[in-house]
Structure formats: C-alpha cells, structure tokens
Design an enzyme around this catalytic site. Sequence first.
Site, short mmCIF file in Angstrom:
data_model
loop_
_atom_site.label_atom_id
_atom_site.label_comp_id
_atom_site.label_asym_id
_atom_site.label_seq_id
_atom_site.Cartn_x
_atom_site.Cartn_y
_atom_site.Cartn_z
N SER A 139 -2.83 6.70 5.64
CA SER A 139 -3.01 7.83 6.56
C SER A 139 -4.18 7.51 7.50
CB SER A 139 -3.23 9.15 5.80
OG SER A 139 -4.28 9.04 4.89
N LYS B 266 0.88 -1.17 0.00
CA LYS B 266 0.00 0.00 0.00
C LYS B 266 0.91 1.22 0.00
CE LYS B 266 -3.81 2.41 1.99
NZ LYS B 266 -5.25 2.40 1.76
#
Length: 220
Positions: free
Chosen positions: A41, A37
């Site tokens: 966040s 990935k």
Amino acid sequence: MRGLFVTGTGTEVGKTVVAAAVARTLAGSGERVAVFKPAVSGLDDYAGGEELPDHELLRTAAGSSQSDDEIAPYRYGPPISPHLAAELAGEEIDPARLREAARVAAEGADVLVCEGVGGFLVPLTLGYLVRDFARDMGLPIGIAAGAGLGTINHTLLTIESVRAVGLEVAGVVLTPWPSQPEDLERSNREAIARLGRVRVEVLPHLDLTAPDTWPSLDLV
Ligand SMILES: Nc1ncnc2c1ncn2[C@@H]1O[C@H](COP(=O)(O)OP(=O)(O)OP(=O)(O)O)[C@@H](O)[C@H]1O
Ligand SMILES: [Mg+2]
C-alpha cells in the site's frame, strides 16, 4: 519451499532493504531468486519520485523477471493498513489467492524471499494476519529492526510473536547500522542477541540505486 520471510518491528523499519540485500546476496551466488509481498500500500507516495516501491526494489535486487502481479498481487494507493486499503478499493484480500500466488512465485525459482507488510500482527483481513500468512508459508523469519532507542523491546516482542506459532527466527538485522556505532547501538545488539537467543546481523547504510555496492547478507 526454501527461502526467508522478512518481517519487522513495524512499518518503515527496513524490511524492504533487508529483503533486497538477502535477495541480492542469493542472486550473486548464482541462485534463481523469486520475491513476493502479499500486499503493497502507499503507492500514491511514490508517484513521480525516484524511490522505487517495495515490489520494484525487490525485483531489481533479485534480478527477477516477475511481473508486478506475480510479486505483489494486491497493490493500493493510500498509505494505510492493507485490510483497510482493500476495503476502500471495494475488495477483500483472499488468503487462498495469496498462498497460490506465493506457490507460483516459488515454483520458478531456487529460493523465495518474501517481505511482510508492516509488523508481524498487521491484518491482511481482520481474520488473517501477516503472521497467519507467514505460518502458511512456513519459511524461517528474518526480523528487520532499528538500531537505536526502543529496539530491544520491539524486537523481543516480535521474536516472541514468531516463536509463539512455531516459526523459526533465522536472525535479526539492525538497519541502518551507523558507520560509527555508539555504546547504545552496540549494547542493543548484544542485549537482543542474549535475551532473544538469536543471531543478530547489522546492515550499513546502502545506496539503494546501486545494488552492486551492497555487502552480502546471508540469512538463508
Ligand atoms: N541499510 C539501509 N540503507 C539505506 N536506507 C535504509 C537502510 N535501512 C533503512 N533504510 C531507509 O529506511 C526507510 C524504511 O526502509 P524500508 O522501506 O526498507 O522499510 P519497510 O519496513 O520495508 O517499510 P514498509 O513498512 O513501508 O514496507 C527507507 O527510506 C530506507 O531507505
Ligand atoms: Mg517495505
């Protein structure tokens, strides 16, 4: 590189769940699966909770022993676009570092399952979108989408955006698919398949703590 790049019609639409189900299916058939990935966040939202952040759920589903850094080289606390999260952390996401990290992740495995960030045109930097990274990877694209109202438009826009750069759509996955679908969901599925000229799979509601109970999702 063999594998799948899972994007979605937006944020919080089921990309991780779809990527995890695909990774689990591959691992279950004896493949060595690596996951990736480019940026995570919103880690602040997971602090102390039971839910796993994306890179951890992907690792568990794939049965992978990759480290956090090997799966997701850029990780940030605030739940905001990765380009802004990086800026607030005083850095900029480096496309070359991402490409190298993805290459290293794939090297030790038979197949790579990569999850994007947000939707397909989300910036990793203001000059390098998730789509640019997907194009650099060159993997077929899986699209996670909701099953309900609004999904036809969002999904067809995403399909166009994928094909516009010459990438292949491996399939759309509607998630979570209700246990008793109504006319709306069935019609959405048919309309997307016909208008998008695409394979459409569905994923029922999964117990994310019990990968052994998941149905197989074969998109690679
Ligand atoms: N088939 C499913 N079974 C169980 N939960 C699901 C399913 N599909 C979606 N969800 C739920 O929907 C929410 C969003 O899913 P997910 O985290 O996979 O989205 P995402 O697109 O990866 O989000 P992000 O943009 O933050 O990466 C989660 O709470 C997830 O548990
Ligand atoms: Mg996710």
